[in-house]
Write a protein that holds these residues in place. Structure first.
Motif, PDB file in Angstrom:
ATOM      1  N   LEU A   2      -0.033  -0.124  -8.316  1.00  0.00           N
ATOM      2  CA  LEU A   2      -1.096  -0.119  -7.469  1.00  0.00           C
ATOM      3  C   LEU A   2      -2.043  -1.601  -7.240  1.00  0.00           C
ATOM      4  CD1 LEU A   2      -2.929   1.717  -5.480  1.00  0.00           C
ATOM      5  CD2 LEU A   2      -4.236   2.741  -7.813  1.00  0.00           C
ATOM      6  N   PHE A   3      -1.949  -1.710  -6.047  1.00  0.00           N
ATOM      7  CA  PHE A   3      -2.662  -3.203  -6.121  1.00  0.00           C
ATOM      8  C   PHE A   3      -4.302  -2.488  -4.846  1.00  0.00           C
ATOM      9  CE2 PHE A   3      -3.210  -7.118  -3.316  1.00  0.00           C
ATOM     10  CZ  PHE A   3      -3.084  -7.792  -4.050  1.00  0.00           C
ATOM     11  N   VAL A   4      -5.104  -3.067  -5.384  1.00  0.00           N
ATOM     12  CA  VAL A   4      -5.914  -3.082  -5.492  1.00  0.00           C
ATOM     13  C   VAL A   4      -6.530  -4.457  -4.142  1.00  0.00           C
ATOM     14  CG1 VAL A   4      -9.077  -1.757  -5.289  1.00  0.00           C
ATOM     15  CG2 VAL A   4      -7.248  -0.966  -6.330  1.00  0.00           C
ATOM     16  N   PHE A   5      -6.700  -4.458  -3.404  1.00  0.00           N
ATOM     17  CA  PHE A   5      -7.262  -5.923  -2.810  1.00  0.00           C
ATOM     18  C   PHE A   5      -8.798  -6.045  -2.331  1.00  0.00           C
ATOM     19  CE2 PHE A   5      -8.098  -8.687   0.920  1.00  0.00           C
ATOM     20  CZ  PHE A   5      -7.131  -9.894   0.168  1.00  0.00           C
ATOM     21  N   MET A   6      -9.345  -6.741  -2.996  1.00  0.00           N
ATOM     22  CA  MET A   6     -10.838  -6.978  -2.806  1.00  0.00           C
ATOM     23  C   MET A   6     -11.122  -7.821  -1.911  1.00  0.00           C
ATOM     24  SD  MET A   6     -14.537  -5.924  -3.168  1.00  0.00           S
ATOM     25  CE  MET A   6     -14.894  -4.827  -4.346  1.00  0.00           C
ATOM     26  N   SER A   7     -11.672  -7.257  -0.572  1.00  0.00           N
ATOM     27  CA  SER A   7     -11.460  -8.189   1.095  1.00  0.00           C
ATOM     28  C   SER A   7     -13.980  -8.035   0.686  1.00  0.00           C
ATOM     29  CB  SER A   7     -11.181  -7.495   2.451  1.00  0.00           C
ATOM     30  OG  SER A   7     -10.899  -8.842   3.651  1.00  0.00           O
ATOM     31  N   THR A   8     -14.459  -8.446   2.225  1.00  0.00           N
ATOM     32  CA  THR A   8     -15.473  -8.162   2.264  1.00  0.00           C
ATOM     33  C   THR A   8     -15.529  -8.179   3.233  1.00  0.00           C
ATOM     34  OG1 THR A   8     -17.069 -10.147   3.181  1.00  0.00           O
ATOM     35  CG2 THR A   8     -14.606 -11.245   3.434  1.00  0.00           C
ATOM     36  N   ALA A   9     -16.652  -7.647   3.825  1.00  0.00           N
ATOM     37  CA  ALA A   9     -17.597  -7.128   4.935  1.00  0.00           C
ATOM     38  C   ALA A   9     -17.849  -8.146   5.569  1.00  0.00           C
ATOM     39  CB  ALA A   9     -18.704  -6.212   4.514  1.00  0.00           C
ATOM     40  N   ALA A  10     -17.934  -9.423   5.322  1.00  0.00           N
ATOM     41  CA  ALA A  10     -17.351 -10.725   6.297  1.00  0.00           C
ATOM     42  C   ALA A  10     -16.853 -10.426   7.629  1.00  0.00           C
ATOM     43  CB  ALA A  10     -17.925 -11.934   5.066  1.00  0.00           C
ATOM     44  N   VAL A  11     -16.411  -9.617   7.601  1.00  0.00           N
ATOM     45  CA  VAL A  11     -15.549  -9.778   8.513  1.00  0.00           C
ATOM     46  C   VAL A  11     -15.721  -8.494   9.458  1.00  0.00           C
ATOM     47  CG1 VAL A  11     -12.778  -9.070   6.747  1.00  0.00           C
ATOM     48  CG2 VAL A  11     -13.876  -7.388   7.500  1.00  0.00           C
ATOM     49  N   TYR A  12     -16.582  -7.986   9.572  1.00  0.00           N
ATOM     50  CA  TYR A  12     -17.227  -7.047  10.451  1.00  0.00           C
ATOM     51  C   TYR A  12     -18.529  -7.574  11.839  1.00  0.00           C
ATOM     52  CZ  TYR A  12     -15.980  -2.905   8.191  1.00  0.00           C
ATOM     53  OH  TYR A  12     -15.334  -1.828   7.053  1.00  0.00           O
ATOM     54  N   GLN A  13     -18.319  -7.250  12.333  1.00  0.00           N
ATOM     55  CA  GLN A  13     -19.667  -7.776  13.573  1.00  0.00           C
ATOM     56  C   GLN A  13     -20.889  -7.313  13.081  1.00  0.00           C
ATOM     57  OE1 GLN A  13     -19.214  -9.339  16.392  1.00  0.00           O
ATOM     58  NE2 GLN A  13     -21.818  -9.400  16.191  1.00  0.00           N
ATOM     59  N   ALA A  14     -22.164  -8.022  12.642  1.00  0.00           N
ATOM     60  CA  ALA A  14     -23.429  -7.050  12.386  1.00  0.00           C
ATOM     61  C   ALA A  14     -23.945  -6.322  13.589  1.00  0.00           C
ATOM     62  CB  ALA A  14     -24.543  -7.899  12.110  1.00  0.00           C
ATOM     63  N   SER A  15     -24.007  -5.531  12.946  1.00  0.00           N
ATOM     64  CA  SER A  15     -24.427  -4.231  13.930  1.00  0.00           C
ATOM     65  C   SER A  15     -26.040  -3.308  13.448  1.00  0.00           C
ATOM     66  CB  SER A  15     -23.221  -3.277  13.835  1.00  0.00           C
ATOM     67  OG  SER A  15     -24.047  -1.984  14.567  1.00  0.00           O
TER      68      SER A  15
END
Length: 300
Positions: A97-110
């Motif tokens: 099982l591969f858990v990849f840590m990405s970031t919320a910085a991929v989102y548009q501010a809201s």
């Protein structure tokens, strides 16, 4: 028989919090740091994994600084994208099982809490590299039949955080002021900016819940769901040091923004809820961490 869990970036900020939490559970833990392996070198990874053969990998290693990504985008993409490709190629045989840590910085501010279906708008080379690595993770894991989970982490705070992070830097500055008995100046630009902040211990618990109960192939927000104003966080730290800091507000011309996540999906799938309040629980511990570190440094 205990499952084998490998944490990449195990000596880092979040990796250390995960290690501390998971070692209290029924797992056989292994860590991977830069000293052990270059994540861009597939053969090096295969050799390392061949000794451990983990059942689960929590992939936290990477280049995680926005500033560094702007200064050196090539290195950021090499580590975060090419490193992920090399790592996933090395998993074709063992299929953990591969858990990849990405970031919320991929989102548009809201102005509203951001769900996993929120609009995407990665602006820095760091955020772009992480979103690219998300796509690579999904593509290669589906191709090689590797179970995976993607996690988009919002701002996290806790001990061992580098002083390049604003809250950690401020805590370090104030602890140094306390040690020297002199006042210092902390400059901020948008005091009313609201950001989702999560205690690193809560983040570690969430990752534990995800490896046990998370749905494979899904993307999850890792956040508190609570926004904290910048000025409130600084005032809290300053108050704990008898107001040794002079807060200097340097307007940058931008209106205050809000960036708060929604963890409803994570909670629905795992039952996880944050336990710690950043103002009352996390920041005092962060300040005490820097007090201890600076005292040790002063003695050496």
């Amino acid at each position: 028989m205990a499952k084998k869990v490998l944490i990449t970036g195990s000596t880092g900020f979040l990796g250390s919090a995960c290690w501390d939490h998971l070692q209290t559970q029924n797992y056989e833990l292994f860590g991977m740091s830069r000293k052990d392996c270059d994540i861009r070198d597939e053969q090096s990874i295969i050799a390392f994994l061949g000794k451990q053969r983990p059942d689960i990998i929590i992939h936290l290693a990477g280049q995680n600084s926005v500033e560094s990504s702007i200064a050196n985008p090539q290195d950021t993409f090499d580590v975060n994208v090419n490193g992920t490709i090399s790592f996933l190629h090395s998993l074709k045989e063992i299929k953990p099982l591969f858990v990849f840590m990405s970031t919320a910085a991929v989102y548009q501010a809201s102005d509203s809490p951001i769900t996993e279906n929120g609009a995407l708008n990665p602006k820095s080379p760091y955020a772009i590299s992480k979103y690219s690595a998300e796509l690579i993770t999904r593509n290669l894991c589906e191709r090689y039949s590797i179970p995976f989970i993607i996690v988009r982490g919002f701002k996290m705070i806790g001990p061992m955080q580098r002083p390049t992070a604003f809250d950690s830097k401020s805590a370090q500055q104030l602890a140094q002021c306390e040690l020297s008995g002199e006042q210092c100046t902390i400059s901020i630009q948008n005091p009313d900016t609201v950001v989702d902040c999560l205690d690193s211990r809560d983040a570690a618990r969430a990752l534990h819940e995800l490896i046990e109960k998370g749905k494979h192939g899904e993307t999850y927000n890792l956040c508190s769901g609570k926004g904290y104003r910048l000025i409130d966080r600084i005032d809290l730290l300053n108050g704990l040091t008898n107001n040794l800091g002079r807060i200097a507000i340097e307007p940058d011309g931008y209106s205050p923004s809000s960036f708060v996540g929604d963890h409803s999906k994570l909670t629905a799938h795992t039952g996880w809820q944050p336990r710690y309040d950043v103002l009352n629980d996390t920041l005092p511990i962060l300040l005490n961490y820097w007090r201890s570190e600076l005292k040790l440094k002063a003695k050496s």
